[in-house]
Motif scaffolding. Structure first.
Motif, PDB file in Angstrom:
ATOM      1  N   GLU A 199       9.966   2.090  -6.349  1.00 38.88           N
ATOM      2  CA  GLU A 199       8.725   1.350  -6.578  1.00 38.88           C
ATOM      3  C   GLU A 199       7.768   1.500  -5.387  1.00 38.88           C
ATOM      4  O   GLU A 199       6.557   1.661  -5.572  1.00 38.88           O
ATOM      5  N   ILE A 200       8.303   1.444  -4.181  1.00 36.48           N
ATOM      6  CA  ILE A 200       7.466   1.624  -2.993  1.00 36.48           C
ATOM      7  C   ILE A 200       6.910   3.045  -2.957  1.00 36.48           C
ATOM      8  O   ILE A 200       5.728   3.246  -2.671  1.00 36.48           O
ATOM      9  N   LEU A 201       7.752   4.037  -3.269  1.00 42.95           N
ATOM     10  CA  LEU A 201       7.274   5.423  -3.320  1.00 42.95           C
ATOM     11  C   LEU A 201       6.154   5.563  -4.341  1.00 42.95           C
ATOM     12  O   LEU A 201       5.123   6.183  -4.067  1.00 42.95           O
ATOM     13  N   ASP A 202       6.333   4.987  -5.526  1.00 39.90           N
ATOM     14  CA  ASP A 202       5.296   5.039  -6.558  1.00 39.90           C
ATOM     15  C   ASP A 202       3.995   4.397  -6.082  1.00 39.90           C
ATOM     16  O   ASP A 202       2.904   4.909  -6.324  1.00 39.90           O
ATOM     17  N   THR A 203       4.128   3.264  -5.391  1.00 42.28           N
ATOM     18  CA  THR A 203       2.957   2.558  -4.869  1.00 42.28           C
ATOM     19  C   THR A 203       2.203   3.427  -3.867  1.00 42.28           C
ATOM     20  O   THR A 203       0.977   3.539  -3.922  1.00 42.28           O
ATOM     21  N   VAL A 204       2.948   4.044  -2.956  1.00 44.60           N
ATOM     22  CA  VAL A 204       2.321   4.902  -1.948  1.00 44.60           C
ATOM     23  C   VAL A 204       1.646   6.100  -2.612  1.00 44.60           C
ATOM     24  O   VAL A 204       0.499   6.441  -2.279  1.00 44.60           O
ATOM     25  N   LYS A 236       0.429   6.401  -5.595  1.00 42.31           N
ATOM     26  CA  LYS A 236      -0.777   5.969  -6.311  1.00 42.31           C
ATOM     27  C   LYS A 236      -1.886   5.545  -5.343  1.00 42.31           C
ATOM     28  O   LYS A 236      -3.033   5.965  -5.473  1.00 42.31           O
ATOM     29  N   LYS A 237      -1.519   4.716  -4.371  1.00 42.07           N
ATOM     30  CA  LYS A 237      -2.494   4.176  -3.419  1.00 42.07           C
ATOM     31  C   LYS A 237      -3.152   5.270  -2.582  1.00 42.07           C
ATOM     32  O   LYS A 237      -4.361   5.267  -2.367  1.00 42.07           O
ATOM     33  N   GLN A 238      -2.340   6.220  -2.114  1.00 44.51           N
ATOM     34  CA  GLN A 238      -2.850   7.288  -1.257  1.00 44.51           C
ATOM     35  C   GLN A 238      -3.399   8.470  -2.058  1.00 44.51           C
ATOM     36  O   GLN A 238      -4.085   9.320  -1.504  1.00 44.51           O
ATOM     37  N   GLY A 239      -3.025   8.542  -3.337  1.00 46.71           N
ATOM     38  CA  GLY A 239      -3.436   9.686  -4.149  1.00 46.71           C
ATOM     39  C   GLY A 239      -2.695  10.958  -3.750  1.00 46.71           C
ATOM     40  O   GLY A 239      -3.210  12.059  -3.898  1.00 46.71           O
ATOM     41  N   TRP A 240      -1.473  10.799  -3.239  1.00 51.91           N
ATOM     42  CA  TRP A 240      -0.695  11.922  -2.753  1.00 51.91           C
ATOM     43  C   TRP A 240       0.241  12.455  -3.830  1.00 51.91           C
ATOM     44  O   TRP A 240       0.652  11.731  -4.724  1.00 51.91           O
ATOM     45  N   SER A 241       0.614  13.700  -3.683  1.00 52.08           N
ATOM     46  CA  SER A 241       1.686  14.284  -4.488  1.00 52.08           C
ATOM     47  C   SER A 241       3.015  13.928  -3.814  1.00 52.08           C
ATOM     48  O   SER A 241       3.045  13.498  -2.653  1.00 52.08           O
ATOM     49  N   ARG A 242       4.119  14.136  -4.539  1.00 53.51           N
ATOM     50  CA  ARG A 242       5.421  13.914  -3.911  1.00 53.51           C
ATOM     51  C   ARG A 242       5.626  14.895  -2.760  1.00 53.51           C
ATOM     52  O   ARG A 242       6.271  14.567  -1.772  1.00 53.51           O
ATOM     53  N   TYR A 243       5.061  16.090  -2.878  1.00 51.81           N
ATOM     54  CA  TYR A 243       5.151  17.073  -1.800  1.00 51.81           C
ATOM     55  C   TYR A 243       4.494  16.528  -0.525  1.00 51.81           C
ATOM     56  O   TYR A 243       5.070  16.586   0.559  1.00 51.81           O
ATOM     57  N   ARG A 244       3.301  15.987  -0.670  1.00 42.46           N
ATOM     58  CA  ARG A 244       2.591  15.430   0.491  1.00 42.46           C
ATOM     59  C   ARG A 244       3.356  14.259   1.094  1.00 42.46           C
ATOM     60  O   ARG A 244       3.483  14.144   2.316  1.00 42.46           O
ATOM     61  N   LEU A 245       3.876  13.382   0.241  1.00 44.05           N
ATOM     62  CA  LEU A 245       4.630  12.248   0.748  1.00 44.05           C
ATOM     63  C   LEU A 245       5.891  12.724   1.467  1.00 44.05           C
ATOM     64  O   LEU A 245       6.245  12.186   2.518  1.00 44.05           O
ATOM     65  N   ALA A 246       6.542  13.735   0.935  1.00 46.80           N
ATOM     66  CA  ALA A 246       7.722  14.295   1.598  1.00 46.80           C
ATOM     67  C   ALA A 246       7.368  14.747   3.010  1.00 46.80           C
ATOM     68  O   ALA A 246       8.095  14.464   3.966  1.00 46.80           O
ATOM     69  N   VAL A 251       3.584   4.283   6.002  1.00 43.64           N
ATOM     70  CA  VAL A 251       2.620   4.856   5.059  1.00 43.64           C
ATOM     71  C   VAL A 251       2.382   3.955   3.858  1.00 43.64           C
ATOM     72  O   VAL A 251       1.388   4.123   3.149  1.00 43.64           O
ATOM     73  N   SER A 252       3.271   2.976   3.638  1.00 47.31           N
ATOM     74  CA  SER A 252       3.135   2.102   2.470  1.00 47.31           C
ATOM     75  C   SER A 252       2.012   1.087   2.619  1.00 47.31           C
ATOM     76  O   SER A 252       1.482   0.600   1.627  1.00 47.31           O
TER      77      SER A 252
END
Length: 79
Positions: free
Chosen positions: A7-12, A14-24, A56-57
């Motif tokens: 849920e926190i990953l999903d929030t980040v 959406k909020k940041q507009g990042w892809s999972r690659y960018r978040l990684a 980042v959250s």
């Protein structure tokens, strides 16, 4: 803890507009490790990754760890 981390990953994302690659990359993870964390299992995640995720959250340290603690308490009650 698995559910709340997702849920926190999903929030980040959406909020940041990042892809999972960018978040990684922001978390210092490989894309494979991110996929494992996101899709399968957050158990055993390194504290350093949780700290970066908190940063980042946008959650305060207190709020972030309270979410994890509360989820952990629910998990252990179900065992």
């Amino acid at each position: 803890m698995v559910m709340i981390v997702k849920e926190i990953l999903d929030t980040v994302l959406k909020k940041q507009g990042w892809s999972r690659y960018r978040l990684a990359k922001e978390l210092g993870l490989s894309t494979q490790a991110m996929d494992h964390l996101y899709l399968k299992n957050a158990k055993g995640v390194r504290v350093s990754v949780l700290i970066k995720l908190q940063e980042v959250s946008g959650y305060s340290v207190e709020k972030f760890w309270k979410l994890l603690r509360d989820e952990h308490e629910i998990d252990t009650k179900e065992d």
